[in-house]
Structures are given as structure tokens and as C-alpha cells.
Design an enzyme around this catalytic site. Structure first.
Site, PDB file in Angstrom:
ATOM      1  CG  ASN A 114     122.376  -2.656  31.814  1.00  0.00           C
ATOM      2  OD1 ASN A 114     122.882  -3.774  31.678  1.00  0.00           O
ATOM      3  ND2 ASN A 114     121.210  -2.453  32.428  1.00  0.00           N
ATOM      4  CD1 TRP A 115     126.267  -2.854  26.249  1.00  0.00           C
ATOM      5  CD2 TRP A 115     127.871  -4.404  26.125  1.00  0.00           C
ATOM      6  NE1 TRP A 115     127.371  -2.275  25.680  1.00  0.00           N
ATOM      7  CE2 TRP A 115     128.378  -3.196  25.585  1.00  0.00           C
ATOM      8  CE3 TRP A 115     128.713  -5.530  26.148  1.00  0.00           C
ATOM      9  CZ2 TRP A 115     129.671  -3.086  25.090  1.00  0.00           C
ATOM     10  CZ3 TRP A 115     130.004  -5.420  25.651  1.00  0.00           C
ATOM     11  CH2 TRP A 115     130.474  -4.210  25.126  1.00  0.00           C
ATOM     12  CE  LYS A 116     118.618  -2.875  30.170  1.00  0.00           C
ATOM     13  NZ  LYS A 116     117.246  -2.414  30.251  1.00  0.00           N
ATOM     14  CG  HIS A 148     118.942  -2.873  36.171  1.00  0.00           C
ATOM     15  ND1 HIS A 148     117.779  -3.335  35.606  1.00  0.00           N
ATOM     16  CD2 HIS A 148     119.377  -1.861  35.390  1.00  0.00           C
ATOM     17  CE1 HIS A 148     117.528  -2.610  34.516  1.00  0.00           C
ATOM     18  NE2 HIS A 148     118.483  -1.715  34.363  1.00  0.00           N
ATOM     19  CD  GLU A 172     115.956  -4.760  32.660  1.00  0.00           C
ATOM     20  OE1 GLU A 172     117.079  -5.273  32.482  1.00  0.00           O
ATOM     21  OE2 GLU A 172     115.531  -3.801  31.967  1.00  0.00           O
ATOM     22  CD  GLU A 191     118.558   2.474  34.933  1.00  0.00           C
ATOM     23  OE1 GLU A 191     118.994   2.734  33.823  1.00  0.00           O
ATOM     24  OE2 GLU A 191     118.422   1.313  35.357  1.00  0.00           O
ATOM     25  N   GLY A 201     107.632  -0.522  27.384  1.00  0.00           N
ATOM     26  CA  GLY A 201     106.374  -0.679  26.654  1.00  0.00           C
ATOM     27  C   GLY A 201     105.283   0.275  27.104  1.00  0.00           C
ATOM     28  CB  SER A 261     114.329   6.098  26.904  1.00  0.00           C
ATOM     29  OG  SER A 261     113.417   5.086  27.239  1.00  0.00           O
ATOM     30  N   GLY A 277     120.944   1.685  28.207  1.00  0.00           N
ATOM     31  CA  GLY A 277     120.671   0.295  27.836  1.00  0.00           C
ATOM     32  C   GLY A 277     120.660   0.137  26.327  1.00  0.00           C
ATOM     33  N   GLY A 278     119.472   0.226  25.731  1.00  0.00           N
ATOM     34  CA  GLY A 278     119.290  -0.015  24.293  1.00  0.00           C
ATOM     35  C   GLY A 278     120.297   0.696  23.404  1.00  0.00           C
TER      36      GLY A 278
HETATM   37  P1  PGA Z   1     117.326   1.819  28.366  1.00  0.00           P
HETATM   38  O1  PGA Z   1     117.813   0.934  29.609  1.00  0.00           O
HETATM   39  O2  PGA Z   1     118.393   2.847  28.095  1.00  0.00           O
HETATM   40  O3  PGA Z   1     117.177   0.840  27.247  1.00  0.00           O
HETATM   41  O4  PGA Z   1     116.032   2.455  28.766  1.00  0.00           O
HETATM   42  C1  PGA Z   1     118.469   1.509  30.695  1.00  0.00           C
HETATM   43  C2  PGA Z   1     118.658   0.471  31.778  1.00  0.00           C
HETATM   44  O5  PGA Z   1     117.792  -0.395  31.963  1.00  0.00           O
HETATM   45  O6  PGA Z   1     119.679   0.493  32.485  1.00  0.00           O
END
Ligand code: PGA
Length: 246
Positions: free
Chosen positions: A9-11, A92, A94, A161, A170, A206, A227-228
Site C-alpha cells: 500500500n503505497w498510500k 482502509h 485512513e 489492521e 505514532g 508495521s 505500508g511504510g
Molecule cells: P504500515 O501501513 O505497514 O506502514 O503500518 C500498513 C497500512 O496502512 O496498510
């Protein structure tokens, strides 16, 4: 045995040129491994990413709208997506947190994705507040029940998630392997009870090269949403390689 799936997930990261380069590097190294890989770039890069992947590496969108076309400024439909992508993330955290995504909309979007032959990756998970008040199970079950209502769940992928466990949350909190096993077991039981069948269940939050072995070795984890650590070719490929070796 079914392959595990690793979803990137490159957001809201990467220019079109960067997305094209990253997808080519990932695809060159991951296309013949025993792992299904899905890259989810921003919508503007779906076309270029789709032109740069091959073999086991596929493309996914990060969201769709639940109508095919119309006066919905800024939205993108499954009809538009399906020329370039086979998968589509829906719900998702977000989107739920910043863009008022509701369980009802999630349900409509999943139906629309399926109608157009896309494989929905349906995300569920509780916030820190909900976890701290002991509501994790209740919240996740509500999202699953309402989001998946009337849907053949064998055609979707579910991703658990926890919002508080995302690398960008954070909170400094990291989920334990025991907790992943507990909640994944609960989710699988719940889905069996509600829908009388099973589906793939991925974990997200994560996931990185350091914890991938431990998390992806779990029998109740069918894959990961990353993600990251998906933003750099080295860390992402490392996760795919670890998964391939399990
Ligand atoms: P993260 O993000 O691996 O950076 O925690 C995962 C996601 O939001 O899909």
C-alpha cells in the site's frame, strides 16, 4: 497449498515516474517467486504500474467509488480501474478516519468491485481508543458483518489492521504475535459463523523485514498488507523473499 499474498500500500507516495521505477524493480525480482504480490499505487499511476509488472506481480487500486459513472467530482469508478488493476483496497482505516468512509459505503463498494471482476481487499481494525476500552472484537465484528453483508466472502480478501499498530500511528505500540493469533482466530471463527465459509485473512500494521518471518509463519495469517516498508524496493523484496521461504 495456496500462496501467501503480500500487498504493498503505497498510500499518497511516489510520483508517476517513481511508481513506474519501483514497480519495475519489484516485478523484476518478485515475479517468479511462490508469493502473490499486489502493488497498490495512487490512481494516477495505475496505468504505468500495470505496464511494468508481470508474472506473480499484480496491480491494485487504493479505493473506488460505488457508482459506475456520474456527477461525483474527484471519484474514480471500478469501470475505470479495471483496465489496469485486478485488486482494490476498500475500507482502509485512513479512508474511515479522514474521509468519512462508513460500513454502508464499504459494503456498496465491495459489491461494485465484485460486479466488475475486481478482487476487494477489505480492511478492518480498531482504533487505540476502542482497543483501550476493550472493544476491539466488537468493532471488528461490526465492520465485518456490515461491510460484508450479502457478499460471497470467498471472493474477497480481508485484512486485519489495528489502527494503533500502523507504522505511522505514532502510538509506539506494536502488536504481539499472540494478539495476532487471538484476533485472527476470532475473525476466522466469526466469518465461519456468519457466512458459513472462509476467506483469506491478511495482517497489516508495521510489517517489516524484521518481523515478517514471525508474523507470516503463523498459520492464521494468509498474507500481509505492507505500508511504510513497501516504499523501498529492498525492504519490500526482503519481506517477499522471507514469505517465499516459509
Ligand atoms: P504500515 O501501513 O505497514 O506502514 O503500518 C500498513 C497500512 O496502512 O496498510
Amino acid at each position: 497449498m495456496v500462496n501467501k499474498i503480500i500487498i504493498a500500500n503505497w498510500k499518497m507516495h511516489k510520483s508517476d515516474k517513481e511508481a513506474a521505477e519501483l514497480s519495475k524493480s519489484v516485478s523484476d525480482r518478485a515475479n517468479d517467486m511462490g508469493v502473490d504480490v499486489v502493488l497498490c499505487p495512487s490512481s494516477v499511476s495505475l496505468k504505468s504500474v500495470s505496464e511494468n509488472v508481470k508474472g506473480k506481480v499484480k496491480v491494485g487500486a487504493q479505493d473506488i467509488f460505488y457508482e459506475d459513472e456520474g456527477a461525483f467530482t474527484g471519484e474514480i469508478s471500478a469501470v475505470m480501474i479495471k483496465d489496469f488493476a485486478e485488486y482494490c483496497m476498500i475500507g482502509h482505516s485512513e479512508r474511515r478516519q479522514y474521509f468519512n468512509e462508513t460500513d454502508e459505503n464499504v459494503n456498496k463498494k465491495i459489491k461494485k468491485a465484485l460486479e466488475h471482476g475486481l478482487i476487494p481487499i477489505v480492511c478492518v481494525g480498531e482504533t487505540l481508543e476502542e482497543k483501550d476500552s476493550g472493544k476491539s472484537k466488537e468493532v471488528v465484528e461490526r465492520m465485518l458483518k456490515k461491510g460484508l453483508e450479502g457478499i460471497d466472502i470467498t471472493k474477497v480478501i480481508v485484512a486485519y489492521e489495528p489502527v494503533w499498530g500502523l507504522s505511522t500511528s505514532g502510538t509506539g505500540q506494536v502488536i504481539t504475535t499472540e494478539s495476532i493469533v487471538d484476533i485472527h482466530t476470532d475473525i476466522k471463527k466469526f466469518l465461519k459463523k456468519e457466512f458459513d465459509t472462509e476467506t483469506s485473512l491478511c495482517y497489516g500494521g508495521s510489517v517489516n523485514p524484521k518481523n515478517a518471518q514471525e508474523i507470516l509463519s503463523l498459520e492464521c495469517v494468509d498474507g500481509a498488507l505492507v505500508g511504510g516498508a513497501s516504499l523501498k524496493v529492498e525492504s519490500f523484496i526482503e519481506i517477499v523473499k522471507i514469505t517465499d521461504s516459509i
